[in-house]
Structure formats: C-alpha cells, structure tokens
Design a protein around this motif. Structure first.
Motif, PDB file in Angstrom:
ATOM      1  N   ARG A  32      65.447 -16.937 -30.658  1.00 23.53           N
ATOM      2  CA  ARG A  32      64.304 -16.699 -31.552  1.00 23.53           C
ATOM      3  C   ARG A  32      64.542 -17.210 -32.968  1.00 23.53           C
ATOM      4  NH1 ARG A  32      64.436 -11.948 -34.760  1.00 23.53           N
ATOM      5  NH2 ARG A  32      66.409 -10.807 -34.597  1.00 23.53           N
ATOM      6  N   LEU A  33      65.803 -17.362 -33.378  1.00 26.24           N
ATOM      7  CA  LEU A  33      66.096 -17.783 -34.742  1.00 26.24           C
ATOM      8  C   LEU A  33      66.337 -19.283 -34.879  1.00 26.24           C
ATOM      9  CD1 LEU A  33      68.418 -14.818 -35.789  1.00 26.24           C
ATOM     10  CD2 LEU A  33      65.989 -15.134 -36.315  1.00 26.24           C
ATOM     11  N   THR A  34      66.607 -19.962 -33.777  1.00 24.64           N
ATOM     12  CA  THR A  34      66.754 -21.419 -33.813  1.00 24.64           C
ATOM     13  C   THR A  34      65.355 -22.046 -33.771  1.00 24.64           C
ATOM     14  OG1 THR A  34      68.846 -21.283 -32.607  1.00 24.64           O
ATOM     15  CG2 THR A  34      67.748 -23.436 -32.681  1.00 24.64           C
ATOM     16  N   PRO A  35      64.998 -22.908 -34.705  1.00 32.90           N
ATOM     17  CA  PRO A  35      63.665 -23.519 -34.704  1.00 32.90           C
ATOM     18  C   PRO A  35      63.387 -24.275 -33.401  1.00 32.90           C
ATOM     19  CG  PRO A  35      64.751 -23.912 -36.799  1.00 32.90           C
ATOM     20  CD  PRO A  35      65.798 -23.330 -35.877  1.00 32.90           C
ATOM     21  N   ALA A  37      63.883 -28.840 -29.170  1.00 33.95           N
ATOM     22  CA  ALA A  37      63.142 -29.966 -28.608  1.00 33.95           C
ATOM     23  C   ALA A  37      63.841 -31.293 -28.904  1.00 33.95           C
ATOM     24  CB  ALA A  37      61.721 -29.975 -29.165  1.00 33.95           C
ATOM     25  N   HIS A  38      64.271 -31.486 -30.142  1.00 28.46           N
ATOM     26  CA  HIS A  38      64.911 -32.744 -30.519  1.00 28.46           C
ATOM     27  C   HIS A  38      66.278 -32.889 -29.856  1.00 28.46           C
ATOM     28  CE1 HIS A  38      66.140 -36.148 -32.962  1.00 28.46           C
ATOM     29  NE2 HIS A  38      67.242 -35.483 -33.296  1.00 28.46           N
ATOM     30  N   THR A  39      67.057 -31.806 -29.859  1.00 23.78           N
ATOM     31  CA  THR A  39      68.426 -31.869 -29.345  1.00 23.78           C
ATOM     32  C   THR A  39      68.474 -32.140 -27.849  1.00 23.78           C
ATOM     33  OG1 THR A  39      69.121 -30.295 -31.054  1.00 23.78           O
ATOM     34  CG2 THR A  39      70.612 -30.604 -29.163  1.00 23.78           C
ATOM     35  N   TYR A  40      67.556 -31.484 -27.101  1.00 21.41           N
ATOM     36  CA  TYR A  40      67.610 -31.560 -25.640  1.00 21.41           C
ATOM     37  C   TYR A  40      66.462 -32.373 -25.038  1.00 21.41           C
ATOM     38  CZ  TYR A  40      70.853 -27.781 -26.620  1.00 21.41           C
ATOM     39  OH  TYR A  40      71.879 -27.041 -27.124  1.00 21.41           O
ATOM     40  N   CYS A  41      65.723 -33.103 -25.891  1.00 20.12           N
ATOM     41  CA  CYS A  41      64.608 -33.939 -25.434  1.00 20.12           C
ATOM     42  C   CYS A  41      63.599 -33.104 -24.653  1.00 20.12           C
ATOM     43  CB  CYS A  41      65.128 -35.104 -24.583  1.00 20.12           C
ATOM     44  SG  CYS A  41      63.895 -36.410 -24.317  1.00 20.12           S
ATOM     45  N   LYS A  86      55.905 -26.640 -25.751  1.00 19.26           N
ATOM     46  CA  LYS A  86      56.279 -25.785 -24.618  1.00 19.26           C
ATOM     47  C   LYS A  86      57.434 -24.869 -24.971  1.00 19.26           C
ATOM     48  CE  LYS A  86      54.604 -28.770 -20.873  1.00 19.26           C
ATOM     49  NZ  LYS A  86      54.981 -29.545 -19.659  1.00 19.26           N
ATOM     50  N   VAL A  87      58.402 -25.400 -25.719  1.00 18.79           N
ATOM     51  CA  VAL A  87      59.531 -24.566 -26.156  1.00 18.79           C
ATOM     52  C   VAL A  87      59.027 -23.419 -27.025  1.00 18.79           C
ATOM     53  CG1 VAL A  87      61.621 -24.497 -27.565  1.00 18.79           C
ATOM     54  CG2 VAL A  87      61.209 -26.433 -26.032  1.00 18.79           C
ATOM     55  N   LYS A  88      58.163 -23.753 -27.983  1.00 17.36           N
ATOM     56  CA  LYS A  88      57.632 -22.741 -28.897  1.00 17.36           C
ATOM     57  C   LYS A  88      56.835 -21.693 -28.139  1.00 17.36           C
ATOM     58  CE  LYS A  88      56.375 -24.272 -32.820  1.00 17.36           C
ATOM     59  NZ  LYS A  88      55.659 -24.950 -33.940  1.00 17.36           N
ATOM     60  N   ASP A  89      56.019 -22.126 -27.195  1.00 20.69           N
ATOM     61  CA  ASP A  89      55.205 -21.194 -26.414  1.00 20.69           C
ATOM     62  C   ASP A  89      56.077 -20.300 -25.524  1.00 20.69           C
ATOM     63  OD1 ASP A  89      52.527 -20.316 -25.373  1.00 20.69           O
ATOM     64  OD2 ASP A  89      53.343 -21.133 -23.504  1.00 20.69           O
ATOM     65  N   THR A  90      57.104 -20.903 -24.926  1.00 24.93           N
ATOM     66  CA  THR A  90      57.991 -20.147 -24.042  1.00 24.93           C
ATOM     67  C   THR A  90      58.763 -19.078 -24.784  1.00 24.93           C
ATOM     68  OG1 THR A  90      58.248 -22.031 -22.542  1.00 24.93           O
ATOM     69  CG2 THR A  90      59.952 -20.343 -22.449  1.00 24.93           C
ATOM     70  N   LEU A  91      59.242 -19.414 -25.976  1.00 24.11           N
ATOM     71  CA  LEU A  91      60.104 -18.488 -26.720  1.00 24.11           C
ATOM     72  C   LEU A  91      59.336 -17.549 -27.641  1.00 24.11           C
ATOM     73  CD1 LEU A  91      63.048 -20.879 -27.686  1.00 24.11           C
ATOM     74  CD2 LEU A  91      62.836 -19.389 -25.690  1.00 24.11           C
ATOM     75  N   ALA A  92      58.045 -17.767 -27.803  1.00 26.13           N
ATOM     76  CA  ALA A  92      57.244 -16.955 -28.731  1.00 26.13           C
ATOM     77  C   ALA A  92      57.316 -15.454 -28.476  1.00 26.13           C
ATOM     78  CB  ALA A  92      55.791 -17.421 -28.711  1.00 26.13           C
ATOM     79  N   PRO A  93      57.374 -14.978 -27.213  1.00 22.25           N
ATOM     80  CA  PRO A  93      57.437 -13.530 -26.998  1.00 22.25           C
ATOM     81  C   PRO A  93      58.730 -12.868 -27.465  1.00 22.25           C
ATOM     82  CG  PRO A  93      56.622 -14.655 -25.030  1.00 22.25           C
ATOM     83  CD  PRO A  93      57.170 -15.706 -25.949  1.00 22.25           C
TER      84      PRO A  93
END
Length: 222
Positions: free
Chosen positions: A135-138, A143-147, A152-159
């Motif tokens: 939750r604390l890693t942007p 997205a950039h590091t792991y392509c 989708k990353v933001k939506d998945t981790l939002a909860p």
C-alpha cells in the motif's frame, strides 16, 4: 537488569496485552520485555485463528521465529532466499516450524480453534508486513519496475488501506477474494515434515528490508 530490584517482574498475564484483534476467533496477544522486564532476549506472540485465516506475509528483520502448534492445525510457509523455494510446513499439536531471521513467511490456519505460539529471539521483534509494502509503494513504481499495467495495479491494491496482520480483512466481501491459499490439499494434509516445494525464478534479494517498524501503538507490545 537488577534482579534484586523491587521493580523486577517475573510473571505476566499475556491476555492483558492484545496485539491485534480481527474478531473473537482471530486475534493475537503479545509478550515482550515491555511487559516482563526480566525476559532477556526472548518474546512471544500468542495466536488464535479460525480456518483459512492468515497471518499475513511478513518478515521479522531482527529475530528468528519458532512457531509451535498448541491446538488445531496450520501451515507455516516461507521462502528460502538461498534456494528460491517456497516451503510449506503443516504443523499439528506438539509440532514446530522455524523461520530464520529476515525470511518472508506467513501462517494459515487449516482448521478452526487453531492456537499457535510464536517465540522470538529478540526482546521486541520488529515487523515488516506485506500489506504495508503493497500500500505504501506507489503503483507506478510497481508498474514500471515489473512492466505492469499501472491502472490495474492501482485498482488491485486500492482496497489495502491499512496494515492487515490477520487476513482476509473483516470487511472483505467474498467476491473480492480471487483465490484461496489456506488449507491447500496439495500440502495441508501431508505428513509433518513433508515439503511442498515451488521453485521461483527471480534475482537474489537481501532477506532484510530496511530497519522496519517495531510493534507500537495499535500494533504494540506496549
């Protein structure tokens, strides 16, 4: 420690120091040198779990952890950073699993009324939970590091808005859970000591991440 001091403490009721409570069947009490000043280099967590509840993936960067099963059953899972393997150890009453210092690990209850004792070789073990890293890693860094797709990353981790400790969170809706890791038949019913191994192909990582956070305030031994 002056053991002749009138302030020397030799007994403590761990029930008086709740560390985290999800509900009446899933909670953790704690004991450290803050409660019992004669402890020395040892501390513990008294853990109660119901089926499929998880002590979230985390590390203790300053302590090893010995998990002892008092009642019920659980699977202690850890990633060996040297062999790149996920190891799953089913434990039942009287059995133990050891997690070396700084190793990524988690525990999942296989049955209701599971009672575990986690013993640490530190007076106050430090704790870095996976939920905080996520939750604390942007999202754009993941997205950039792991392509990955940033949206989708933001939506998945939002909860994930706070430290989880025991998952799934109490407000989790069934349709949010995409899979079940607990009580996996691949390994949870295996004889004690039999390992279910999964190989990971990723670069060598340091087993310790930063200085981390001790147990404090709502996650406190104090």
């Amino acid at each position: 420690m002056d053991y002749s001091s009138p302030y020397a403490q030799f007994t403590y009721d761990v029930n008086n120091n709740p560390f985290f409570k999800k509900d009446n069947r899933n909670y953790i009490n704690a004991l450290s040198i803050k409660q019992l000043n004669t402890l020395g280099n040892v501390s513990l967590l008294d853990i109660y779990l119901s089926t499929e509840n998880v002590i979230e993936p985390h590390i203790h960067q300053n302590a090893s952890e010995l998990v002892y099963c008092i009642s019920g059953a659980a699977v202690v899972s850890l990633i060996n950073p040297f062999t790149k393997e996920l190891l799953n150890f089913p434990i039942q009453p009287g059995q133990t699993a050891n997690v070396p210092q700084g190793w990524w690990h988690y525990e999942i209850a296989s049955v209701d009324n599971t009672h575990l004792l986690a013993i640490f070789d530190a007076p106050i073990p430090e704790f870095i939970p996976g939920s905080d890293l996520l939750r604390l890693t942007p999202a754009n860094v993941f997205a950039h590091t792991y392509c990955l797709n940033e949206a989708k990353v933001k939506d998945t981790l939002a909860p994930i808005t706070k430290t989880v400790v025991i998952g799934p969170p109490s407000d989790c809706k069934p349709d949010q859970v995409q899979g079940k890791a607990a009580a996996n038949p691949e390994y949870s019913n295996q004889a004690y000591g039999h390992l279910y191994r999964q190989n990971f192909d990723y670069p060598q990582q340091q087993p310790v991440i930063g200085n981390g956070w001790g147990y404090y305030q709502s996650h406190a031994f104090y």
